[in-house]
Write a protein that holds these residues in place. Structure first.
Motif, PDB file in Angstrom:
ATOM      1  N   TYR A  79       0.835  -1.210   0.000  1.00 53.94           N
ATOM      2  CA  TYR A  79       0.000   0.000   0.000  1.00 53.94           C
ATOM      3  C   TYR A  79       0.872   1.263   0.000  1.00 53.94           C
ATOM      4  O   TYR A  79       0.749   2.112  -0.882  1.00 53.94           O
ATOM      5  N   LEU A  80       1.767   1.352   0.985  1.00 56.00           N
ATOM      6  CA  LEU A  80       2.520   2.606   1.151  1.00 56.00           C
ATOM      7  C   LEU A  80       3.516   2.850   0.020  1.00 56.00           C
ATOM      8  O   LEU A  80       3.765   3.986  -0.364  1.00 56.00           O
ATOM      9  N   SER A  81       4.100   1.765  -0.503  1.00 56.20           N
ATOM     10  CA  SER A  81       5.079   1.954  -1.596  1.00 56.20           C
ATOM     11  C   SER A  81       4.373   2.295  -2.901  1.00 56.20           C
ATOM     12  O   SER A  81       4.985   2.825  -3.830  1.00 56.20           O
ATOM     13  N   GLY A  82       3.086   1.965  -2.994  1.00 56.37           N
ATOM     14  CA  GLY A  82       2.342   2.223  -4.229  1.00 56.37           C
ATOM     15  C   GLY A  82       2.884   1.441  -5.412  1.00 56.37           C
ATOM     16  O   GLY A  82       2.674   1.815  -6.576  1.00 56.37           O
ATOM     17  N   LEU A  83       3.545   0.321  -5.100  1.00 57.56           N
ATOM     18  CA  LEU A  83       4.244  -0.432  -6.146  1.00 57.56           C
ATOM     19  C   LEU A  83       3.359  -0.768  -7.350  1.00 57.56           C
ATOM     20  O   LEU A  83       3.733  -0.540  -8.494  1.00 57.56           O
ATOM     21  N   ARG A  84       2.168  -1.324  -7.064  1.00 59.25           N
ATOM     22  CA  ARG A  84       1.292  -1.745  -8.165  1.00 59.25           C
ATOM     23  C   ARG A  84       0.706  -0.560  -8.942  1.00 59.25           C
ATOM     24  O   ARG A  84       0.266  -0.708 -10.065  1.00 59.25           O
ATOM     25  N   GLN A  85       0.708   0.618  -8.310  1.00 51.02           N
ATOM     26  CA  GLN A  85       0.116   1.778  -8.984  1.00 51.02           C
ATOM     27  C   GLN A  85       1.107   2.418  -9.959  1.00 51.02           C
ATOM     28  O   GLN A  85       0.734   3.268 -10.761  1.00 51.02           O
ATOM     29  N   ARG A  86       2.384   1.982  -9.858  1.00 53.85           N
ATOM     30  CA  ARG A  86       3.398   2.665 -10.668  1.00 53.85           C
ATOM     31  C   ARG A  86       3.206   2.427 -12.163  1.00 53.85           C
ATOM     32  O   ARG A  86       3.632   3.218 -12.971  1.00 53.85           O
ATOM     33  N   THR A  87       2.566   1.293 -12.513  1.00 53.09           N
ATOM     34  CA  THR A  87       2.276   1.027 -13.923  1.00 53.09           C
ATOM     35  C   THR A  87       1.490   2.199 -14.514  1.00 53.09           C
ATOM     36  O   THR A  87       1.636   2.541 -15.687  1.00 53.09           O
ATOM     37  N   PHE A  88       0.649   2.803 -13.682  1.00 53.20           N
ATOM     38  CA  PHE A  88      -0.216   3.879 -14.177  1.00 53.20           C
ATOM     39  C   PHE A  88       0.349   5.266 -13.907  1.00 53.20           C
ATOM     40  O   PHE A  88       0.242   6.161 -14.725  1.00 53.20           O
ATOM     41  N   TYR A  89       0.941   5.435 -12.710  1.00 53.32           N
ATOM     42  CA  TYR A  89       1.295   6.793 -12.297  1.00 53.32           C
ATOM     43  C   TYR A  89       2.785   7.088 -12.349  1.00 53.32           C
ATOM     44  O   TYR A  89       3.223   8.131 -11.883  1.00 53.32           O
ATOM     45  N   GLY A  90       3.567   6.135 -12.886  1.00 55.49           N
ATOM     46  CA  GLY A  90       5.000   6.391 -13.058  1.00 55.49           C
ATOM     47  C   GLY A  90       5.850   5.765 -11.966  1.00 55.49           C
ATOM     48  O   GLY A  90       5.364   5.458 -10.874  1.00 55.49           O
TER      49      GLY A  90
END
Ligand SMILES: Cc1cc2nc3c(=O)[nH]c(=O)nc-3n(C[C@H](O)[C@H](O)[C@H](O)COP(=O)(O)OP(=O)(O)OC[C@H]3O[C@@H](n4cnc5c(N)ncnc54)[C@H](O)[C@@H]3O)c2cc1C
Length: 480
Positions: A79-90
């Motif tokens: 959650y905090l690292s946002g690892l999976r969101q990086r595909t979308f948000y950089g």
């Protein structure tokens, strides 16, 4: 003597087990997953049951230092690292910029607290008496429980030893719990190291290596074994290594660590390798396995003889060489999982009280909570090749699944292994988001003797990762 829950509380500081109050149908040593389920299973059969737990709180390694804290830590990392969101948000995206150990541990503490309450309540509801203290056998029917408050002697008709394990230490490894620590101490770290050496690339070492790597810690993984997870599908392991390397992990496999220490001058820890290399880092996680706690039980007085590593040898019903003493969970060794420990505890009690059941080995699922997650059930390609059993495979890549895209996982995949003649499903191997959840679909089909036609002919919710079963089945059928 403190009892945490009780229907027959012990009161005096030294008590004699000759009284019927302190005599039980079943005495369980240890309140981890194996002990809890053994106790509750027997209590449900209306037996008088006691659990002895030497720690101040219930739940064993599973709740305090193992499964629950490590998996909650992992959720916090994701959650905090946002690892999976990086595909979308950089690549630079993170929910929190400076993630501190406290941010990660906070979540674990909350979940652990709740789990302890659930377990206590289950034991209380089932009228299981819990004795707080260290249990040691006086003879094969008598156990002494000692705590700061005194001693109590208990008599049992049957026993389940579920005393678990602790991290294996080596006198030459200067573990201080701060810069050089074991897996039980991860959650006590005051700060997140910038670089971490992980000695031991077993499941625990790999899981923590991947979590720290996902947090941006520079991880070096050392293991004397040349290959990782030798029981898992090779393609899955290759994918894991590839994805860990993308997170910056350096692998030094086939390298034996000969010494570990602290370099005062450079204020760094080091690991010297037999090959002559020295690896430096800010901290070191020593994860080279665990040893059984059977040495704490005076077990010889009961006539039970552990093997050289403290493990207890049991038959298919979890009975030791002494007919009324059973053992379950990590103390009996592989696979040493909370999931299997629970079931072993239940099966031991069922056998003791005449309701024998069993779990077929080919239906035991394995979940490895690395980032990315891995899960498997049934045969591997390697096993089938070795046994000269023909098979075919079908693969579904998450990148081709709408749900995989939505979750930002374009590396995951699911592999079905099946018999090309009968189309029976033989094995399922998954790497990627929610692998440990979706594998159970395959487990059910294997258990029911199903074929991959089931996946072809079934409508799956869309979009889901479960849809991977259909895509992989079609891929496999197209190859025939
Ligand atoms: C870092 C880590 C991560 C893990 N992750 C997973 C996972 O994701 N999934 C999974 O399925 N498994 C996982 N495991 C494994 C899982 O935690 C264990 O398989 C499980 O806890 C074993 O249960 P148990 O009941 O055998 O023993 P334990 O949970 O070890 O409990 C044994 C209990 O016995 C008590 N005890 C010992 N000696 C005595 C004595 N003499 N008197 C009284 N009490 C005594 C101990 O204090 C302890 O509370 C993980 C383990 C670790 C270390």
């Amino acid at each position: 003597m403190a009892t945490l829950t009780h229907d027959q509380p012990a009161t005096a500081s030294r008590q004699n087990g000759a009284g019927s109050n302190n005599t039980y149908d079943l005495i369980v040593i240890g309140s981890g997953p194996a002990g809890q389920k053994a106790a509750i299973c027997a209590a449900k059969m209306r037996k008088k049951v006691a659990v002895i737990e030497r720690k101040r709180t219930i739940g064993g390694v599973c709740v305090h230092t193992g499964t629950i804290p490590s998996k909650t830590f992992r959720e916090a990392v994701l959650y905090l690292s946002g690892l999976r969101q990086r595909t979308f948000y950089g690549r630079g995206y993170a929910v929190k910029d400076q993630i501190a150990m406290q941010d990660l541990v906070f979540r674990s503490d909350m979940v652990m607290g709740r789990e302890i309450e659930v377990i206590k309540s289950q034991l209380r509801r089932n009228r299981v008496t819990v004795y707080e203290g260290n249990g040691r056998f006086l003879d094969d029917r008598t156990i002494e429980v000692s705590s700061e408050e005194g001693y109590t002697t208990l008599r049992g008709n049957y026993f389940v030893i579920a005393c678990g394990t602790r991290p294996a230490h080596d006198a030459d490894i200067p573990i201080d719990g701060k810069r050089i620590f074991d897996s039980d101490q991860v959650h006590e770290l005051q700060e997140l190291p910038r670089e971490l050496i992980v000695v031991g690339a077993g499941i625990i070492g790999l899981e923590y290596a991947s979590m720290f790597a996902a947090l941006g810690v520079k991880v070096t993984l050392l293991d004397q074994r040349p290959i990782l997870l030798d029981f898992a599908d090779r393609e899955i392991v290759e994918s894991l290594c590839f994805q860990l390397r993308q997170l910056g992990t350096v692998f030094r496999l086939g390298e034996k660590v000969v010494s570990v220490g602290f370099d005062e001058e450079r204020d760094r820890v080091f690991a010297k390798l037999e090959s002559g290399k020295t690896v430096h880092g800010a901290a070191l996680l020593y994860a080279v396995g665990r040893r059984a706690n059977s040495d704490l039980l005076n077990i010889e007085a009961a006539g039970v003889v552990p093997d050289g590593r403290g493990k207890l040898i049991v038959d298919e019903n979890f009975c030791t060489a002494v007919p009324h003493i059973y053992a379950a969970g990590d103390v009996i060794g592989f696979p040493a999982l909370a999931s299997t420990s629970m079931e072993q505890g239940r099966l031991a009690s069922s056998h003791i009280f005449g309701r024998a059941m069993n779990i077929p080995a080919n239906l035991i699922p394995y979940g490895i909570y690395t980032i990315p997650e891995i899960s498997m059930v049934g045969a591997t390609e390697e096993q089938l090749t070795r046994d000269k059993i023909p098979y075919e495979i079908g693969i579904a890549r998450y990148a081709e699944l709408a749900k995989g895209q939505m979750l930002g996982d374009d590396q995951g995949f699911l592999k079905l292994i099946f018999d090309p003649a009968s189309l029976k499903l033989l094995g399922v191997h998954v790497i990627g988001e929610r692998a440990a959840e979706i594998v159970h679909i395959g487990q059910a089909v294997i258990a029911l003797g199903g074929t991959i036609e089931y996946f072809r002919d079934t409508v799956f919710n869309y979009p889901t990762l479960a849809e991977a079963f259909k895509v992989a089945a079609l891929d496999g059928l197209n190859k025939l």
